[in-house]
Design an enzyme around this catalytic site. Structure first.
Site, PDB file in Angstrom:
ATOM      1  N   LYS A  30       7.082 -25.336 -61.652  1.00 10.47           N
ATOM      2  CA  LYS A  30       6.029 -26.352 -61.860  1.00 10.47           C
ATOM      3  C   LYS A  30       5.055 -25.907 -62.955  1.00 10.47           C
ATOM      4  O   LYS A  30       4.754 -26.678 -63.861  1.00 10.47           O
ATOM      5  CB  LYS A  30       5.237 -26.598 -60.554  1.00 10.47           C
ATOM      6  N   ARG A 105      -0.265 -31.753 -52.156  1.00  9.03           N
ATOM      7  CA  ARG A 105       0.624 -30.883 -51.392  1.00  9.03           C
ATOM      8  C   ARG A 105       0.753 -31.317 -49.948  1.00  9.03           C
ATOM      9  O   ARG A 105       1.478 -30.688 -49.177  1.00  9.03           O
ATOM     10  CB  ARG A 105       0.024 -29.478 -51.417  1.00  9.03           C
ATOM     11  N   ARG A 144       7.972 -12.841 -61.358  1.00 10.83           N
ATOM     12  CA  ARG A 144       6.948 -13.492 -62.212  1.00 10.83           C
ATOM     13  C   ARG A 144       5.812 -12.520 -62.572  1.00 10.83           C
ATOM     14  O   ARG A 144       5.316 -11.780 -61.726  1.00 10.83           O
ATOM     15  CB  ARG A 144       6.346 -14.690 -61.494  1.00 10.83           C
ATOM     16  N   ARG A 177       0.896 -11.787 -59.084  1.00  5.79           N
ATOM     17  CA  ARG A 177       0.014 -12.416 -58.099  1.00  5.79           C
ATOM     18  C   ARG A 177       0.177 -11.744 -56.738  1.00  5.79           C
ATOM     19  O   ARG A 177       1.301 -11.407 -56.353  1.00  5.79           O
ATOM     20  CB  ARG A 177       0.368 -13.905 -57.954  1.00  5.79           C
ATOM     21  N   ARG A 188       5.230 -18.976 -47.594  1.00  5.38           N
ATOM     22  CA  ARG A 188       4.943 -20.011 -48.607  1.00  5.38           C
ATOM     23  C   ARG A 188       6.033 -21.088 -48.580  1.00  5.38           C
ATOM     24  O   ARG A 188       5.747 -22.279 -48.679  1.00  5.38           O
ATOM     25  CB  ARG A 188       4.851 -19.376 -50.001  1.00  5.38           C
TER      26      ARG A 188
HETATM   27  P1  AP5 Z   1       6.516 -21.045 -62.235  1.00  4.78           P
HETATM   28  O1  AP5 Z   1       6.568 -22.065 -63.328  1.00  4.78           O
HETATM   29  O2  AP5 Z   1       5.314 -20.138 -62.189  1.00  4.78           O
HETATM   30  O3  AP5 Z   1       6.791 -21.743 -60.810  1.00  4.78           O
HETATM   31  P2  AP5 Z   1       5.846 -22.627 -59.881  1.00  4.78           P
HETATM   32  O4  AP5 Z   1       6.677 -23.735 -59.339  1.00  4.78           O
HETATM   33  O5  AP5 Z   1       4.581 -22.985 -60.608  1.00  4.78           O
HETATM   34  O6  AP5 Z   1       5.603 -21.576 -58.734  1.00  4.78           O
HETATM   35  P3  AP5 Z   1       4.290 -21.124 -57.984  1.00  4.78           P
HETATM   36  O7  AP5 Z   1       4.715 -19.930 -57.190  1.00  4.78           O
HETATM   37  O8  AP5 Z   1       3.120 -20.961 -58.907  1.00  4.78           O
HETATM   38  O9  AP5 Z   1       4.051 -22.332 -57.046  1.00  4.78           O
HETATM   39  P4  AP5 Z   1       3.188 -22.331 -55.815  1.00  4.78           P
HETATM   40  O10 AP5 Z   1       3.218 -23.781 -55.527  1.00  4.78           O
HETATM   41  O11 AP5 Z   1       3.607 -21.446 -54.716  1.00  4.78           O
HETATM   42  O12 AP5 Z   1       1.802 -21.679 -56.312  1.00  4.78           O
HETATM   43  P5  AP5 Z   1       0.358 -22.281 -56.560  1.00  4.78           P
HETATM   44  O13 AP5 Z   1      -0.324 -21.426 -57.526  1.00  4.78           O
HETATM   45  O14 AP5 Z   1       0.433 -23.742 -56.797  1.00  4.78           O
HETATM   46  O15 AP5 Z   1       7.849 -20.177 -62.334  1.00  4.78           O
HETATM   47  C1  AP5 Z   1       8.093 -19.112 -61.435  1.00  4.78           C
HETATM   48  C2  AP5 Z   1       8.906 -18.021 -62.163  1.00  4.78           C
HETATM   49  O16 AP5 Z   1      10.194 -18.550 -62.472  1.00  4.78           O
HETATM   50  C3  AP5 Z   1       8.306 -17.565 -63.501  1.00  4.78           C
HETATM   51  O17 AP5 Z   1       8.517 -16.197 -63.650  1.00  4.78           O
HETATM   52  C4  AP5 Z   1       9.067 -18.369 -64.558  1.00  4.78           C
HETATM   53  O18 AP5 Z   1       9.168 -17.675 -65.787  1.00  4.78           O
HETATM   54  C5  AP5 Z   1      10.436 -18.535 -63.881  1.00  4.78           C
HETATM   55  N1  AP5 Z   1      11.084 -19.814 -64.197  1.00  4.78           N
HETATM   56  C6  AP5 Z   1      10.493 -21.044 -64.254  1.00  4.78           C
HETATM   57  N2  AP5 Z   1      11.424 -21.985 -64.538  1.00  4.78           N
HETATM   58  C7  AP5 Z   1      12.622 -21.339 -64.623  1.00  4.78           C
HETATM   59  C8  AP5 Z   1      13.968 -21.778 -64.880  1.00  4.78           C
HETATM   60  N3  AP5 Z   1      14.245 -23.065 -65.084  1.00  4.78           N
HETATM   61  N4  AP5 Z   1      14.938 -20.841 -64.902  1.00  4.78           N
HETATM   62  C9  AP5 Z   1      14.656 -19.511 -64.685  1.00  4.78           C
HETATM   63  N5  AP5 Z   1      13.406 -19.037 -64.458  1.00  4.78           N
HETATM   64  C10 AP5 Z   1      12.408 -19.949 -64.407  1.00  4.78           C
HETATM   65  O19 AP5 Z   1      -0.301 -22.109 -55.097  1.00  4.78           O
HETATM   66  C11 AP5 Z   1      -0.656 -20.827 -54.602  1.00  4.78           C
HETATM   67  C12 AP5 Z   1      -1.409 -21.005 -53.295  1.00  4.78           C
HETATM   68  O20 AP5 Z   1      -2.639 -21.741 -53.526  1.00  4.78           O
HETATM   69  C13 AP5 Z   1      -0.695 -21.813 -52.183  1.00  4.78           C
HETATM   70  O21 AP5 Z   1       0.169 -20.997 -51.416  1.00  4.78           O
HETATM   71  C14 AP5 Z   1      -1.901 -22.337 -51.372  1.00  4.78           C
HETATM   72  O22 AP5 Z   1      -2.417 -21.350 -50.530  1.00  4.78           O
HETATM   73  C15 AP5 Z   1      -2.950 -22.631 -52.454  1.00  4.78           C
HETATM   74  N6  AP5 Z   1      -2.911 -24.012 -52.956  1.00  4.78           N
HETATM   75  C16 AP5 Z   1      -2.646 -24.416 -54.243  1.00  4.78           C
HETATM   76  N7  AP5 Z   1      -2.685 -25.744 -54.355  1.00  4.78           N
HETATM   77  C17 AP5 Z   1      -2.991 -26.220 -53.108  1.00  4.78           C
HETATM   78  C18 AP5 Z   1      -3.156 -27.528 -52.580  1.00  4.78           C
HETATM   79  N8  AP5 Z   1      -3.002 -28.614 -53.353  1.00  4.78           N
HETATM   80  N9  AP5 Z   1      -3.454 -27.642 -51.263  1.00  4.78           N
HETATM   81  C19 AP5 Z   1      -3.603 -26.557 -50.473  1.00  4.78           C
HETATM   82  N10 AP5 Z   1      -3.450 -25.290 -50.914  1.00  4.78           N
HETATM   83  C20 AP5 Z   1      -3.153 -25.123 -52.220  1.00  4.78           C
END
Ligand code: AP5
Length: 233
Positions: A30, A105, A144, A177, A188
């Site tokens: 994402k 979410r 990552r 992270r 997660r």
């Molecule tokens: P990346 O693009 O970073 O993936 P992502 O989908 O953004 O993964 P996240 O782990 O950031 O998602 P998340 O939803 O758990 O975290 P968030 O920060 O939103 O890619 C991941 C890796 O894969 C990278 O190394 C990249 O290079 C590689 N990659 C990407 N695409 C690829 C491909 N096609 N092929 C190969 N490699 C690839 O949330 C964190 C925490 O915040 C949550 O757990 C929660 O506690 C809180 N939070 C955030 N938003 C909310 C909300 N709306 N409501 C409640 N709590 C929330």
């Protein structure tokens, strides 16, 4: 709820002029794709995860509440996230649209967002569902590394920087992270399955959902997303 009074009439229409939502499990890509798409349209990339991490880094009251919850791999309560998002999209840089990464979410968040967007006169959102087998995301998440300066995302296995630990673009240090440790990945993914996956059916029912095979390479996924967004704009 507070609004700035921005409506379809008072905003000038830009090329995107809507919210694009990236939906998918942790590690689906994402952030990687949302950053690129937002750059293409010169609109803000709104990652609720990044916003919460910024609050933690600044030790705000929101950050203090969110820190232990995020460390356990659980979702931060809707009320806190909704206030943060509502305030953010009031800012003038959002008037031509924005790209959400990690929001909404929960169904409650999606319903709130629908009302907020309609009040501001935006077109219905475009939802890109990055579909991937959860078994594939562990390597992505544990590999990552993110630049502390510009936020560029790397992967030590599949997308390494030229020099270990250093960003190719601005020389910033690359960090892991705290919630990317292997033992936090399972909670997660469980939170995603229980609270976020129902949004796939929710947006499908509304006719807004576009699913993309996120197991493909970054450029291939990007190509497909660009086709979807071009067809809708
Ligand atoms: P990346 O693009 O970073 O993936 P992502 O989908 O953004 O993964 P996240 O782990 O950031 O998602 P998340 O939803 O758990 O975290 P968030 O920060 O939103 O890619 C991941 C890796 O894969 C990278 O190394 C990249 O290079 C590689 N990659 C990407 N695409 C690829 C491909 N096609 N092929 C190969 N490699 C690839 O949330 C964190 C925490 O915040 C949550 O757990 C929660 O506690 C809180 N939070 C955030 N938003 C909310 C909300 N709306 N409501 C409640 N709590 C929330």
């Amino acid at each position: 709820m507070k609004t700035s009074g921005i409506t379809a009439e008072t905003r000038s229409v830009g090329p995107l002029d809507r919210a694009v939502i990236f939906l998918g499990p942790p590690g689906a890509g994402k952030g990687t794709q949302a950053k690129e798409l937002a750059g293409k349209f010169s609109v803000p990339h709104l990652s609720t995860g990044d916003m919460l991490r910024e609050n933690i880094a600044k030790n705000t009251s929101l950050g203090q509440l969110a820190k232990p919850i995020m460390a356990r791999g659980e979702l931060v309560p809707d009320s806190l996230v909704l206030r943060m998002v509502a305030e953010r999209i009031e800012k003038p840089d959002c008037w031509h649209g924005f790209v959400f990464d990690g929001f909404p979410r929960t169904v409650a968040q999606a319903q709130f967002l629908g009302v907020l967007l309609a009040q501001h006169g935006y077109k219905p959102p475009l939802v890109v569902h990055l579909a991937i087998d959860p078994a594939l995301v562990l390597r992505r998440i544990t590999g990552r590394r993110t630049c502390k300066v510009g936020g560029e995302i790397y992967n030590i296995f599949d997308r390494p920087p030229k020099v270990e630990g250093i960003c190719d673009l601005d020389g910033g240090h690359l960090d892991q992270r705290p919630d990317d440790r292997e033992e936090i990945v399972a909670p997660r993914l469980a939170a995603y399955e229980k609270q976020t996956a129902p949004l796939v059916a929710y947006y499908k029912r509304l006719g807004r959902l576009h699913s993309v095979d996120a197991s493909q390479s970054v450029p291939d996924v990007m190509k497909r997303i660009n086709e979807i967004v071009s067809a809708a704009t």
